[in-house]
Design an enzyme around this catalytic site. Structure first.
Site, PDB file in Angstrom:
ATOM      1  N   HIS A 194      54.631  43.818  30.884  1.00 44.07           N
ATOM      2  CA  HIS A 194      53.963  42.849  30.030  1.00 44.07           C
ATOM      3  C   HIS A 194      54.391  43.053  28.580  1.00 44.07           C
ATOM      4  CE1 HIS A 194      51.399  46.416  30.283  1.00 44.07           C
ATOM      5  NE2 HIS A 194      50.930  46.112  29.086  1.00 44.07           N
ATOM      6  N   CYS A 253      48.497  47.522   3.327  1.00 37.69           N
ATOM      7  CA  CYS A 253      48.683  48.165   2.020  1.00 37.69           C
ATOM      8  C   CYS A 253      49.331  49.538   2.118  1.00 37.69           C
ATOM      9  CB  CYS A 253      47.357  48.265   1.285  1.00 37.69           C
ATOM     10  SG  CYS A 253      46.211  49.492   1.986  1.00 37.69           S
ATOM     11  N   HIS A 267      38.086  49.331   6.179  1.00 39.27           N
ATOM     12  CA  HIS A 267      39.139  48.834   5.298  1.00 39.27           C
ATOM     13  C   HIS A 267      39.851  47.636   5.929  1.00 39.27           C
ATOM     14  CE1 HIS A 267      42.484  48.964   2.447  1.00 39.27           C
ATOM     15  NE2 HIS A 267      43.301  48.957   3.483  1.00 39.27           N
TER      16      HIS A 267
END
Length: 278
Positions: A194, A253, A267
């Site tokens: 898959h 980030c 976050h």
């Protein structure tokens, strides 16, 4: 085979044991992605809607045997060669799986299956098709919030005149295809081959464990376009490389959260809101 999960796998025992959803609900995504089905492949089709996998790790096989028996909320589309489904435990806002139906290849480890150049080319082509569909779904869900799609949305709403000759008069807007990733896990948890095709936002209530995050944000996930791999490629040895034990690095980030998964998770929620608005 034990139903428990291996420490080197991306899935938990609960996820491995799950088979197929029962829901018959339709949604806009499945309607968008649904294509006219072809005739069932006689090699892989099954007349029984209640066929059960031989092992918990064979759970994906039921989709291959008779995809028509599943509702659009489970199976997105299928043809003679592939079945595209929604991941039962998505790790991003849009998370799909592409299942090759070839009986010669569909129970091989991807490293072995993709040594066949013709099969690899077929998989890569179909993966691109599913990537495009996922990108369209991301635009449908989040385009109205995206700054890069603002002008496009204004044209669609009739607030701005279209510019002739560009995408039917529509501004190109945000490149949502760049927000889609596609690859295989170097140590698959399920027996059937898959390919994961998913948005990179990592926003999901099913994202609960270290292995969930690192299996999609380290070289443990091998991009389908990177195949064929060199014989010495370190991704062939995920356990030796210890990818699942890496520090948590934010995909957006690049901040390092070390071993603090809950801090990373909080976050990621903030990053998701900012990402949608780009």
């Amino acid at each position: 085979m034990s139903a428990g999960s291996d420490p080197g796998e991306a899935m938990t025992a609960e996820e491995i044991q799950a088979v197929a959803p029962d829901s018959t609900k339709r949604n806009a995504f499945t309607e968008l992605m649904k294509s006219k089905p072809k005739a069932e492949n006689p090699v892989t089709s099954s007349s029984s809607r209640s066929a059960r996998p031989r092992s918990v790790r064979d759970g994906l096989g039921v989709y291959l045997e008779n995809p028509a028996s599943f509702p659009p909320s489970s199976v997105i589309y299928y043809n003679d060669d592939f079945v595209a489904i929604h991941d039962l435990y998505p790790k991003s806002s849009v998370h799909t799986l592409l299942l090759p139906r070839s009986p010669k290849h569909n129970r091989l480890h991807p490293f072995e299956a993709f040594e066949d150049p013709e099969f690899l080319a077929l998989v890569q082509q179909e993966t691109r098709k599913l990537r495009d569909l996922v990108a369209k779904e991301l635009r449908r869900r989040f385009g109205k919030e995206s700054a890069a799609d603002a002008l496009r949305e204004a044209v669609l709403n009739g607030d701005v005149e279209p510019d002739d000759g560009v995408d039917g008069g529509l501004p190109r807007g945000r490149d949502w295809a760049a927000e889609v990733r596609a690859g295989i896990h170097a140590h698959p948890s399920m027996n059937h081959l898959h390919i994961h095709v998913f948005s990179r936002d990592m926003h999901s209530r099913c994202l609960k464990h270290r292995k969930h995050y690192n299996s999609f944000n380290t070289p443990f996930l091998v991009d389908v376009e990177d195949f064929p791999l060199d014989a010495n490629d370190p991704r062939r040895h995920p356990g030796r490389e210890g990818y699942l034990k890496n520090d948590f690095i934010c995909w957006r980030c690049q901040k390092n959260y070390k071993n603090q998964f809950q801090q990373l998770k909080a976050h990621l929620d903030l990053e998701f809101e900012a990402w949608k608005k780009e």
